[in-house]
Enzyme design. Structure first.
Site, PDB file in Angstrom:
ATOM      1  N   GLU A  23      -5.237  -4.736  10.831  1.00 37.40           N
ATOM      2  CA  GLU A  23      -4.158  -3.760  11.013  1.00 37.40           C
ATOM      3  C   GLU A  23      -4.393  -2.939  12.271  1.00 37.40           C
ATOM      4  O   GLU A  23      -5.149  -1.949  12.244  1.00 37.40           O
ATOM      5  CB  GLU A  23      -4.118  -2.807   9.815  1.00 37.40           C
ATOM      6  N   HIS A  56      -9.622   1.131   5.201  1.00 41.58           N
ATOM      7  CA  HIS A  56      -8.323   1.388   5.833  1.00 41.58           C
ATOM      8  C   HIS A  56      -8.501   2.396   6.968  1.00 41.58           C
ATOM      9  O   HIS A  56      -9.253   3.369   6.838  1.00 41.58           O
ATOM     10  CB  HIS A  56      -7.306   1.907   4.809  1.00 41.58           C
ATOM     11  N   ASN A  75       0.861  -1.181   0.000  1.00 43.37           N
ATOM     12  CA  ASN A  75       0.000   0.000   0.000  1.00 43.37           C
ATOM     13  C   ASN A  75       0.900   1.234   0.000  1.00 43.37           C
ATOM     14  O   ASN A  75       1.515   1.554   1.003  1.00 43.37           O
ATOM     15  CB  ASN A  75      -0.890  -0.045   1.260  1.00 43.37           C
ATOM     16  N   PHE A  76       0.957   1.913  -1.146  1.00 42.59           N
ATOM     17  CA  PHE A  76       1.857   3.077  -1.265  1.00 42.59           C
ATOM     18  C   PHE A  76       1.336   4.304  -0.519  1.00 42.59           C
ATOM     19  O   PHE A  76       2.080   5.252  -0.294  1.00 42.59           O
ATOM     20  CB  PHE A  76       2.048   3.463  -2.738  1.00 42.59           C
ATOM     21  N   LYS A  77       0.038   4.324  -0.226  1.00 42.38           N
ATOM     22  CA  LYS A  77      -0.579   5.517   0.394  1.00 42.38           C
ATOM     23  C   LYS A  77      -0.296   6.741  -0.487  1.00 42.38           C
ATOM     24  O   LYS A  77      -0.409   6.640  -1.694  1.00 42.38           O
ATOM     25  CB  LYS A  77      -0.095   5.680   1.834  1.00 42.38           C
ATOM     26  N   GLY A 118       2.690   2.321  10.649  1.00 42.37           N
ATOM     27  CA  GLY A 118       3.637   3.410  10.419  1.00 42.37           C
ATOM     28  C   GLY A 118       4.422   3.820  11.656  1.00 42.37           C
ATOM     29  O   GLY A 118       5.070   4.855  11.671  1.00 42.37           O
ATOM     30  N   SER A 126       3.551  -2.142  10.426  1.00 45.84           N
ATOM     31  CA  SER A 126       4.998  -2.241  10.597  1.00 45.84           C
ATOM     32  C   SER A 126       5.574  -3.617  10.256  1.00 45.84           C
ATOM     33  O   SER A 126       6.559  -4.048  10.867  1.00 45.84           O
ATOM     34  CB  SER A 126       5.413  -1.808  12.008  1.00 45.84           C
TER      35      SER A 126
HETATM   36  P1  PGA Z   1       2.913   0.281   7.661  1.00 47.82           P
HETATM   37  O1  PGA Z   1       1.429   0.479   7.025  1.00 47.82           O
HETATM   38  O2  PGA Z   1       3.437  -0.992   7.043  1.00 47.82           O
HETATM   39  O3  PGA Z   1       3.674   1.492   7.223  1.00 47.82           O
HETATM   40  O4  PGA Z   1       2.741   0.167   9.116  1.00 47.82           O
HETATM   41  C1  PGA Z   1       0.560  -0.613   6.869  1.00 47.82           C
HETATM   42  C2  PGA Z   1      -0.752  -0.165   6.287  1.00 47.82           C
HETATM   43  O5  PGA Z   1      -1.273   0.882   6.697  1.00 47.82           O
HETATM   44  O6  PGA Z   1      -1.312  -0.834   5.393  1.00 47.82           O
END
Ligand code: PGA
Length: 229
Positions: free
Chosen positions: A157, A88, A6-8, A163, A193
């Protein structure tokens, strides 16, 4: 196993194309049998020559119309996109998507045969109340969601692990996935993470069918290191 990136709000049209060239080469050369997904930002959606599934991070439940700033299925169809992330925590929390809106999106994209990665996750104050509170909170995020939909993948999640560099512990993931499995008989991804340093222990946990990765997916080398682990 399922590995989803997921690049966001990261990567451009150009860098997404370069990324997919690198990752595709690695996936093809290694004869990788895992399912690999990449969710670039909407501006980078395109048709790519790749076995990697390209999905949308978000879309509005419409074909087209007057929804300033949003995209609908007309824009996704242009590139043959049939996979979407829904629910999400960043959309629930930052963009204030209610369970009602999330459920409306789910129904819309289900109706159109999209594969849906449906995300759920609890905030820290709920985790601190213990397992029972966590499960109750997570199950409430299935309100209005058809958990028998054949193209559903669920991503657990925990918000406090996204993050932050701090993944949930093996015990936390194991007990949560075990409890979720009793209610939802669909592939269950863990997200929060996940990175090369902890991927082996995460994918070794019972009832974990893959990972949804943010930060550690932004570099194709790092993401592929996770896939090949
Ligand atoms: P992260 O994000 O790996 O940076 O914790 C995961 C996500 O939000 O899908």
């Amino acid at each position: 196993m399922i590995f989803a990136a997921n690049f966001k709000t990261n990567h451009t049209r150009k860098s997404t194309r370069e990324y997919l060239e690198v990752l595709t080469q690695k996936v093809v050369d290694s004869a990788c049998k895992d399912a690999v997904y990449v969710f670039p930002p909407a501006t980078a959606l395109d048709r790519f020559e790749t076995p990697i599934v390209i999905g949308a991070q978000n879309a509005y439940p419409t074909t087209n119309g007057a929804y300033t700033g949003e995209i609908g299925t007309e824009q996704l169809d242009e590139f043959g996109i049939k996979t979407i992330l829904i629910g999400h925590s960043e959309r629930r929390e930052i963009l204030h998507e209610s369970q009602e809106i999330v459920a409306e999106k789910f129904a819309f994209f289900k109706e159109r045969g999209f594969e849906i990665i449906y995300c759920i996750g609890e905030p820290l104050e709920v985790r601190e109340q213990g397992d029972e509170a966590v499960i109750e909170y997570l199950l409430a995020q299935f309100e209005g969601i058809d958990t028998s939909y054949e193209k559903l993948i669920v991503a657990y999640e925990p918000i406090w692990a996204i993050g932050t560099g701090r993944s949930a512990t093996v015990e936390e993931i194991a007990s949560t996935h075990k409890a979720l499995r009793q209610s939802v008989e669909k592939p269950l991804l863990y997200g929060g993470s996940a990175k090369p340093a902890n991927i082996r222990e995460i994918i070794g946990i019972d009832n974990v069918d893959g990972v949804l990765v943010g930060s550690a997916s932004l570099d194709p080398e790092s993401f592929f290191e996770m896939i090949s682990a």
